[in-house]
Design an enzyme around this catalytic site. Structure first.
Site, PDB file in Angstrom:
ATOM      1  N   THR A 257      -7.287 -13.096  12.335  1.00  0.00           N
ATOM      2  CA  THR A 257      -6.730 -12.151  11.600  1.00  0.00           C
ATOM      3  C   THR A 257      -4.996 -11.871  11.849  1.00  0.00           C
ATOM      4  O   THR A 257      -4.421 -11.484  11.395  1.00  0.00           O
ATOM      5  CB  THR A 257      -7.528 -11.322  12.396  1.00  0.00           C
ATOM      6  OG1 THR A 257      -7.152  -9.798  10.529  1.00  0.00           O
ATOM      7  CG2 THR A 257      -7.353  -9.678  12.824  1.00  0.00           C
TER       8      THR A 257
ATOM      9  N   GLU B  83       4.035   0.257   2.410  1.00  0.00           N
ATOM     10  CA  GLU B  83       3.140   0.074   3.126  1.00  0.00           C
ATOM     11  C   GLU B  83       1.397   0.790   1.569  1.00  0.00           C
ATOM     12  O   GLU B  83       0.443  -0.146   2.195  1.00  0.00           O
ATOM     13  CB  GLU B  83       3.579   1.162   3.715  1.00  0.00           C
ATOM     14  CG  GLU B  83       2.085   1.139   5.121  1.00  0.00           C
ATOM     15  CD  GLU B  83       1.837   0.519   6.537  1.00  0.00           C
ATOM     16  OE1 GLU B  83       2.904  -0.698   5.965  1.00  0.00           O
ATOM     17  OE2 GLU B  83       1.124   0.517   7.056  1.00  0.00           O
TER      18      GLU B  83
END
Ligand SMILES: *[C@@H]1O[C@H](CO)[C@@H](O)[C@H](O)[C@H]1NC(C)=O
Ligand SMILES: *[C@@H]1O[C@H](CO)[C@@H](O)[C@H](O)[C@H]1NC(C)=O
Ligand SMILES: *[C@@H]1O[C@H](CO)[C@@H](O)[C@H](O)[C@H]1NC(C)=O
Ligand SMILES: *[C@@H]1O[C@H](CO)[C@@H](O)[C@H](O)[C@H]1NC(C)=O
Ligand SMILES: *[C@@H]1O[C@H](CO)[C@@H](O)[C@H](O)[C@H]1NC(C)=O
Ligand SMILES: *[C@@H]1O[C@H](CO)[C@@H](O)[C@H](O)[C@H]1NC(C)=O
Ligand SMILES: *[C@@H]1O[C@H](CO)[C@@H](O)[C@H](O)[C@H]1NC(C)=O
Length: 534
Positions: free
Chosen positions: A520, A382
């Protein structure tokens, strides 16, 4: 880099499409593509597994908790996974799921909501999902034979997608009732009201224009486009300039909703900022006449990023990551989220005919690939950090102390160390492989995407679906978090499918002959009709 030989090589062989007055952009040659039916089937099977688990245990709620076989209403309880899965079900030709979703959409009551509403998340997942479903289902070339029949016989269901998008947008519209017209991102319904937030970020202000402009173009009601573009106007001309725009085109993150002034000059291509930059070039693709000025801002941002943010890790100078910035000071930390930057810069390079951008994007994509191959699971983390090799800052001037002691060897080998090892079913790395492949036709990118898919399929398959995991650097990903995000359906599975399947009308086209641009959330949106018109 890699693309140079392939595109230039193809140019001398293929017919050279001459620019016409209709097309404002240079046309590169189109590479040839390879389909992998076996991989396509494996991705479709993963979709079916996730859909069946969701349908059995969570539908019509938002998200499946695949281990406990229950649900979460984390996106206001309107069936986020169903709506987010629609465009993927359509491109996969999954008629059963498409019908289940279309029937669900007709029943959603957008007047009531579970919890506070995020304008941004609601726009990209729900509005984007419904509008894309409509755009795809009304494009016969995009449809399997079954779906063509469904469209012909069930026109009301398809039109209902736009009606429901309008119902939702009409309730969301209150977000723009602020002194400046900059939206409040957090809303409550029954009745619709803002929560009087004092600031908003450039990602959440600047990732509305595509969906809201599309809704205006489909309905003839110009208000949606106007309101979203008014909010965007503060980002196109950020004030006060000295604080808000540390490098030309690269801007701060938080904006004061009361007066439109930026509150900081910190940012990058990371969460909170990311899709503001993404939509600048995508709006130009959507309609190069109306959104030429957005493209100019994107070009400034990319030039500044190449000059001031491109950083090479001290232990692996062959890699390139984009730094964040605090004012003009670079910060050597990035995110899985930010790996979309490679694909977006490649896309802009294709559209503007700029090989430099394509090459730079391919460099970024290859470096994000390394964040996958370096870990135990084969999945990237992440958040990660590195030390600059002395290109942007003298080595002793780096704001990063260096890796924690237990990651010294890992950093030495890999060029980054891990700050947060979660993987929550994010798409951005595979997304960038997709654009790299569409730009070059180099099958290496299909292999990278396939290996990433296999690693995710192996690590995250859990219970009745797929789950986020706590640690990509642990055998089996550490612990399952018992959560299947809706963007797993919309993005990871769609990019994994698109990169291996046939060259269809909704695919990104290297020669700019494409008919769609992806929001997106990877929902394909049909380009404005003015695009390419004589
Ligand atoms: C679609 O139309 C056909 C033919 O009119 C009808 O039999 C069918 O029930 C419709 N399907 C849905 C999902 O509404
Ligand atoms: C926001 O402020 C308005 C005007 O003062 C008020 O009516 C509204 O209730 C407030 N919203 C919330 C969620 O408190
Ligand atoms: C935001 O703008 C308002 C109106 O000009 C001002 O009163 C307030 O102090 C500003 N907030 C911040 C954090 O600067
Ligand atoms: C950092 O790495 C880049 C790319 O490999 C290289 O061109 C540059 O010379 C390196 N800079 C320093 C100061 O070593
Ligand atoms: C970094 O090294 C240079 C050259 O040796 C020196 O002049 C400078 O003071 C050092 N900076 C820091 C922050 O230590
Ligand atoms: C990094 O690896 C190289 C080559 O294996 C080795 O020479 C060097 O000592 C290592 N550096 C650190 C800090 O471990
Ligand atoms: C993906 O994972 C599922 C569930 O574990 C498994 O049945 C399937 O064979 C896997 N697919 C591939 C291609 O490995």
């Amino acid at each position: 880099m890699h693309v140079l030989s392939s595109i230039v090589g193809a140019c001398t062989l293929g017919a050279l499409a001459l620019p016409t007055t209709a097309s404002p952009t240079r046309r590169a040659a189109k590479p040839s593509y390879v389909a992998h039916p076996d991989r396509v089937d494996a991705v479709k099977a993963a979709f079916q597994r996730s859909w069946d688990g969701y349908y059995a245990h969570a539908f019509p709620h938002d998200s499946l908790k695949p281990i406990s076989n229950t649900y979460s209403d984390d996106r206001n309880g309107w069936g986020a996974s169903a709506v987010d899965a629609l465009s993927t079900a359509i491109v996969m030709g999954n008629t059963g799921a498409v019908i289940q979703i279309l029937e669900h959409v007709q029943k959603i009551n957008f007047d009531v909501a579970v919890g506070d509403i995020s304008l941004f998340e609601t726009t990209i997942r729900y509005l984007g999902g419904m509008l894309s479903g409509y755009d795809l289902l009304t494009t016969p070339d995009a449809l399997s034979a079954d779906l063509k029949t469904l469209y012909t016989n069930n026109r009301t269901l398809v039109d209902g997608l736009v009606t429901q998008a309008e119902n939702l947008a009409n309730n969301l519209m209150v977000a723009f009732d602020t002194p400046t017209g900059i939206p409040d991102n957090t809303l409550q319904f029954s009745p619709p009201q803002i929560t009087n937030s004092t600031s908003n970020s450039i990602a959440t202000i600047g990732t509305l224009v595509l969906e809201w402009t599309r809704l205006s173009d489909l309905t003839g009601n110009g208000q949606y486009a106007e309101k979203s573009q008014k909010g965007e106007s503060y980002l196109l001309n950020p004030q006060p300039k000295a604080l808000a725009e540390p490098f030309p085109g690269l801007i701060g993150t938080n904006v004061n909703i009361s007066n439109g002034q930026f509150l900081d000059g910190n940012g990058g291509w990371v969460g909170g900022d990311d899709s503001f930059y993404e939509y600048l070039i995508k709006m130009y693709i959507y309609d190069p006449v109306r959104f030429a000025s957005y493209k100019d801002r994107w070009v400034l941002a990319v030039e500044s990023s190449m000059a001031h943010l491109a950083s090479h890790p001290s232990s692996r100078p062959d890699l390139t990551f984009l730094a964040m910035f605090s004012g003009t000071a670079p910060r050597f930390i990035s995110q899985h989220l930010a790996c979309f930057d490679a694909g977006n810069i490649i896309l802009g390079g294709l559209v503007l005919g700029k090989q430099r951008y394509i090459d730079f994007g391919l460099e970024l994509a290859a470096s994000c690939h390394d964040t996958y191959t370096a870990t135990v699971t084969g999945i990237g983390p992440e958040t990660f950090s590195w030390k600059d090799n002395g290109t942007l800052l003298p080595l002793n001037g780096s704001t990063n102390g260096g890796p924690p002691t237990d990651q010294v060897d890992f950093y030495n080998k890999s060029g980054f160390w891990i700050n947060d090892g979660q993987y929550i079913l994010r798409p951005e790395v595979i997304e960038s492989f997709y654009y790299a492949y569409r730009a070059t036709g180099d099958t290496k990118y299909q292999d990278w995407a396939w290996n990433a898919f296999l690693a995710i399929n192996k690590t995250c398959a859990a219970g009745s679906g797929y789950s986020s995991v706590t640690n990509v650097q642990a055998e089996n990903g550490g612990t399952f978090q018992d959560f299947q995000e809706s963007f797993w359906f919309a993005e990871v599975l769609k990019y994994s499918f698109l990169i291996q399947t046939d060259d269809t009308v909704y695919q990104v086209q290297a020669d700019n002959s494409g008919k769609f641009v992806y929001n997106t959330e990877c929902h394909p949106v049909r380009l404005s009709t003015s695009y390419g018109k004589p």
